[in-house]
Design a protein around this motif. Sequence first.
Motif, mmCIF file in Angstrom:
data_model
loop_
_atom_site.group_PDB
_atom_site.id
_atom_site.type_symbol
_atom_site.label_atom_id
_atom_site.label_comp_id
_atom_site.label_asym_id
_atom_site.label_seq_id
_atom_site.Cartn_x
_atom_site.Cartn_y
_atom_site.Cartn_z
ATOM 1 N N ARG A 96 -14.297 -6.600 -49.155
ATOM 2 C CA ARG A 96 -14.802 -7.977 -49.220
ATOM 3 C C ARG A 96 -13.685 -9.013 -49.147
ATOM 4 N NH1 ARG A 96 -17.782 -6.007 -53.851
ATOM 5 N NH2 ARG A 96 -16.681 -7.422 -55.252
ATOM 6 N N LYS A 97 -12.456 -8.537 -49.103
ATOM 7 C CA LYS A 97 -11.325 -9.473 -49.118
ATOM 8 C C LYS A 97 -11.084 -9.997 -47.700
ATOM 9 C CE LYS A 97 -6.763 -9.874 -51.011
ATOM 10 N NZ LYS A 97 -5.509 -9.466 -50.526
ATOM 11 N N PRO A 98 -11.301 -11.284 -47.436
ATOM 12 C CA PRO A 98 -11.080 -11.802 -46.086
ATOM 13 C C PRO A 98 -9.635 -11.595 -45.639
ATOM 14 C CG PRO A 98 -12.360 -13.344 -47.380
ATOM 15 C CD PRO A 98 -11.836 -12.307 -48.337
ATOM 16 N N GLN A 99 -9.452 -11.373 -44.344
ATOM 17 C CA GLN A 99 -8.134 -11.106 -43.779
ATOM 18 C C GLN A 99 -7.789 -12.160 -42.728
ATOM 19 O OE1 GLN A 99 -6.179 -8.606 -44.830
ATOM 20 N NE2 GLN A 99 -7.775 -7.984 -46.268
ATOM 21 N N PRO A 100 -6.485 -12.483 -42.558
ATOM 22 C CA PRO A 100 -6.105 -13.398 -41.471
ATOM 23 C C PRO A 100 -6.455 -12.776 -40.113
ATOM 24 C CG PRO A 100 -4.275 -13.007 -42.985
ATOM 25 C CD PRO A 100 -5.338 -12.026 -43.340
ATOM 26 N N TRP A 136 -9.669 -16.785 -41.024
ATOM 27 C CA TRP A 136 -10.033 -15.623 -41.828
ATOM 28 C C TRP A 136 -11.133 -14.821 -41.150
ATOM 29 C CZ3 TRP A 136 -6.691 -14.963 -45.556
ATOM 30 C CH2 TRP A 136 -6.041 -16.083 -46.100
ATOM 31 N N SER A 137 -11.104 -13.509 -41.375
ATOM 32 C CA SER A 137 -12.248 -12.692 -40.977
ATOM 33 C C SER A 137 -12.908 -12.141 -42.227
ATOM 34 C CB SER A 137 -11.800 -11.528 -40.085
ATOM 35 O OG SER A 137 -11.190 -10.529 -40.867
ATOM 36 N N PHE A 138 -14.207 -11.993 -42.147
ATOM 37 C CA PHE A 138 -14.939 -11.305 -43.215
ATOM 38 C C PHE A 138 -16.020 -10.485 -42.545
ATOM 39 C CE2 PHE A 138 -18.979 -13.720 -43.662
ATOM 40 C CZ PHE A 138 -18.731 -14.739 -42.757
ATOM 41 N N ASP A 139 -16.524 -9.481 -43.251
ATOM 42 C CA ASP A 139 -17.399 -8.507 -42.595
ATOM 43 C C ASP A 139 -18.793 -8.491 -43.204
ATOM 44 O OD1 ASP A 139 -15.308 -7.557 -40.926
ATOM 45 O OD2 ASP A 139 -14.487 -6.474 -42.641
ATOM 46 N N LEU A 140 -19.779 -8.586 -42.328
ATOM 47 C CA LEU A 140 -21.181 -8.400 -42.721
ATOM 48 C C LEU A 140 -21.595 -6.957 -42.476
ATOM 49 C CD1 LEU A 140 -22.601 -11.598 -40.966
ATOM 50 C CD2 LEU A 140 -21.913 -11.349 -43.362
ATOM 51 N N ALA A 141 -20.893 -6.310 -41.549
ATOM 52 C CA ALA A 141 -21.226 -4.940 -41.140
ATOM 53 C C ALA A 141 -20.042 -4.400 -40.354
ATOM 54 C CB ALA A 141 -22.478 -4.943 -40.265
ATOM 55 N N GLU A 142 -20.123 -3.122 -40.046
ATOM 56 C CA GLU A 142 -19.125 -2.476 -39.173
ATOM 57 C C GLU A 142 -19.878 -1.612 -38.194
ATOM 58 O OE1 GLU A 142 -16.467 0.149 -41.096
ATOM 59 O OE2 GLU A 142 -15.384 -1.430 -42.128
ATOM 60 N N GLY A 143 -19.472 -1.649 -36.913
ATOM 61 C CA GLY A 143 -20.119 -0.808 -35.902
ATOM 62 C C GLY A 143 -21.124 -1.600 -35.093
ATOM 63 N N ALA A 181 -23.970 -1.423 -42.698
ATOM 64 C CA ALA A 181 -24.321 -2.817 -43.004
ATOM 65 C C ALA A 181 -24.188 -3.010 -44.507
ATOM 66 C CB ALA A 181 -25.740 -3.115 -42.556
ATOM 67 N N TYR A 182 -23.716 -4.187 -44.895
ATOM 68 C CA TYR A 182 -23.423 -4.419 -46.302
ATOM 69 C C TYR A 182 -24.583 -5.107 -47.014
ATOM 70 C CZ TYR A 182 -18.763 -3.069 -44.895
ATOM 71 O OH TYR A 182 -17.704 -2.375 -44.397
ATOM 72 N N ALA A 183 -24.957 -4.525 -48.163
ATOM 73 C CA ALA A 183 -26.111 -5.028 -48.918
ATOM 74 C C ALA A 183 -25.738 -6.187 -49.834
ATOM 75 C CB ALA A 183 -26.693 -3.886 -49.759
ATOM 76 N N ASN A 184 -24.468 -6.221 -50.281
ATOM 77 C CA ASN A 184 -24.077 -7.213 -51.303
ATOM 78 C C ASN A 184 -23.577 -8.499 -50.649
ATOM 79 O OD1 ASN A 184 -21.961 -5.559 -50.394
ATOM 80 N ND2 ASN A 184 -20.711 -5.904 -52.227
ATOM 81 N N LEU A 185 -24.400 -9.059 -49.798
ATOM 82 C CA LEU A 185 -24.011 -10.272 -49.080
ATOM 83 C C LEU A 185 -23.606 -11.416 -50.020
ATOM 84 C CD1 LEU A 185 -23.692 -11.633 -46.332
ATOM 85 C CD2 LEU A 185 -26.121 -12.198 -46.415
ATOM 86 N N PRO A 186 -24.314 -11.653 -51.132
ATOM 87 C CA PRO A 186 -23.875 -12.751 -52.012
ATOM 88 C C PRO A 186 -22.422 -12.579 -52.474
ATOM 89 C CG PRO A 186 -26.085 -12.046 -52.616
ATOM 90 C CD PRO A 186 -25.577 -11.051 -51.605
ATOM 91 N N GLU A 187 -22.000 -11.349 -52.761
ATOM 92 C CA GLU A 187 -20.603 -11.134 -53.182
ATOM 93 C C GLU A 187 -19.644 -11.378 -52.016
ATOM 94 O OE1 GLU A 187 -20.720 -8.028 -56.895
ATOM 95 O OE2 GLU A 187 -20.631 -7.134 -54.891
ATOM 96 N N ILE A 188 -20.069 -10.997 -50.822
ATOM 97 C CA ILE A 188 -19.208 -11.200 -49.642
ATOM 98 C C ILE A 188 -19.002 -12.701 -49.419
ATOM 99 C CG2 ILE A 188 -19.167 -10.947 -47.120
ATOM 100 C CD1 ILE A 188 -20.641 -8.222 -47.561
ATOM 101 N N LEU A 189 -20.077 -13.472 -49.511
ATOM 102 C CA LEU A 189 -19.969 -14.920 -49.275
ATOM 103 C C LEU A 189 -19.216 -15.621 -50.403
ATOM 104 C CD1 LEU A 189 -23.549 -15.572 -47.822
ATOM 105 C CD2 LEU A 189 -21.406 -15.232 -46.569
ATOM 106 N N ASP A 190 -19.318 -15.090 -51.617
ATOM 107 C CA ASP A 190 -18.590 -15.693 -52.758
ATOM 108 C C ASP A 190 -17.084 -15.698 -52.553
ATOM 109 O OD1 ASP A 190 -20.708 -16.382 -54.257
ATOM 110 O OD2 ASP A 190 -20.559 -14.732 -55.701
ATOM 111 N N ALA A 191 -16.584 -14.793 -51.709
ATOM 112 C CA ALA A 191 -15.128 -14.703 -51.512
ATOM 113 C C ALA A 191 -14.602 -15.798 -50.584
ATOM 114 C CB ALA A 191 -14.779 -13.323 -50.917
#
Length: 358
Positions: free
Chosen positions: A79-83, A90-97, A119-129
């Motif tokens: 969940r840690k955004p990357q340059p 920044w990049s962040f991921d909702l899913a992979e593949g 696909a990631y279920a914990n979208l609120p945590e992903i967006l919180d970052a």
Amino acid sequence: MLSEALTAPARLHPPWKPKRLLITPSALSWPHGAAMAGRAAALGAEVVRLKADRLAGLPDTYRDAKSTMAVVVASPSRRKPQPIPPSADWSFDLAEGCPAHCAYCYLAGSLAGPPIIRAYANLPEILDALPPLLGQGQVTSRNAARAAEGTTFEASCYTDPLGIEHITGSLAETIQFFGAWDAEAQLRFTTKYDAIEPLLDLPSNGRTRIRFSVNARGTERFEGGAPRVPNRLRAMREAAMAGYRIGLTIAPILNLPDWPSAYDALLADCAAALRDTPEIDLTVELITHRFTEGSREVLQGWHPGSGLEMDPAQRSRKLTKFGSAKYVFPKALMAELRARLEESVARHLPQARVLYFT
Ligand code: SF4
């Protein structure tokens, strides 16, 4: 004059249907994850509720993996955004593949293991970052020419989020999150898909740029399972008419036998698709084809006999910032590609800003 392909009645690409959807107990406890399982079941997928959070029993053939989706919880490190230069801060991921089968897929060298879709279920945590990163970053936040974009967040590094949106619903949530975020921030994603309609009425408030990945005629044979380019151009027009900021990702630029005229024709089609759209904010990203030893080996295993040129003898070898080698077109060809493509962009799309050529 709009080309025939753009004026023909719109026939959407059929939505991807996973054969199997695996969901972990933790993912199922998130309403967003449970909703994905429900939508996949409605499409006819076999939904497998795993007993533990570790993914087990993953398919080992390419074909089976590509028809499998796993819904999981993104770990704190994931969940840690990357340059992500030169695209965004920044990049962040909702899913992979991704469900498509492109012979040049850039994911081949980046993702380990069988090419299932996670696909990631914990979208609120992903967006919180994301909010703590406002104003930070080395690309748009530090570049006078792109400062108007604000702090930029890229959501398509490891997936085509629109290709799976009918199951995940994650893009719609994310677009609304940015729309409600009263700050100089912008969501960006690239897609080869065309099912844009569910996004058109969302309150994006100018904080999302949808970029459509397109390529010259003659490259579609390398893009199995993806919507055709005229479908993507129609979707781009609809997004522009709905008020989205839009973009063209011309990638991967290939050394086709007739590349100057093929890419010029592509840009003419893009201009035709955008004719009479009011006050569009349009960017262009120009990305040439490259590969590594690792991605070449993976892709040749997935798509034997694709006919895609991946010959180190025809390329220049360059070291990446991580010290590994990548193979790009020779310098003289790169210069010629850049000059001709930038000239075609300027002639057909004078309102566009070219963000970079790489
Ligand atoms: S659409 Fe993009 S992510 Fe999907 S297979 Fe093709 S290149 Fe890879």
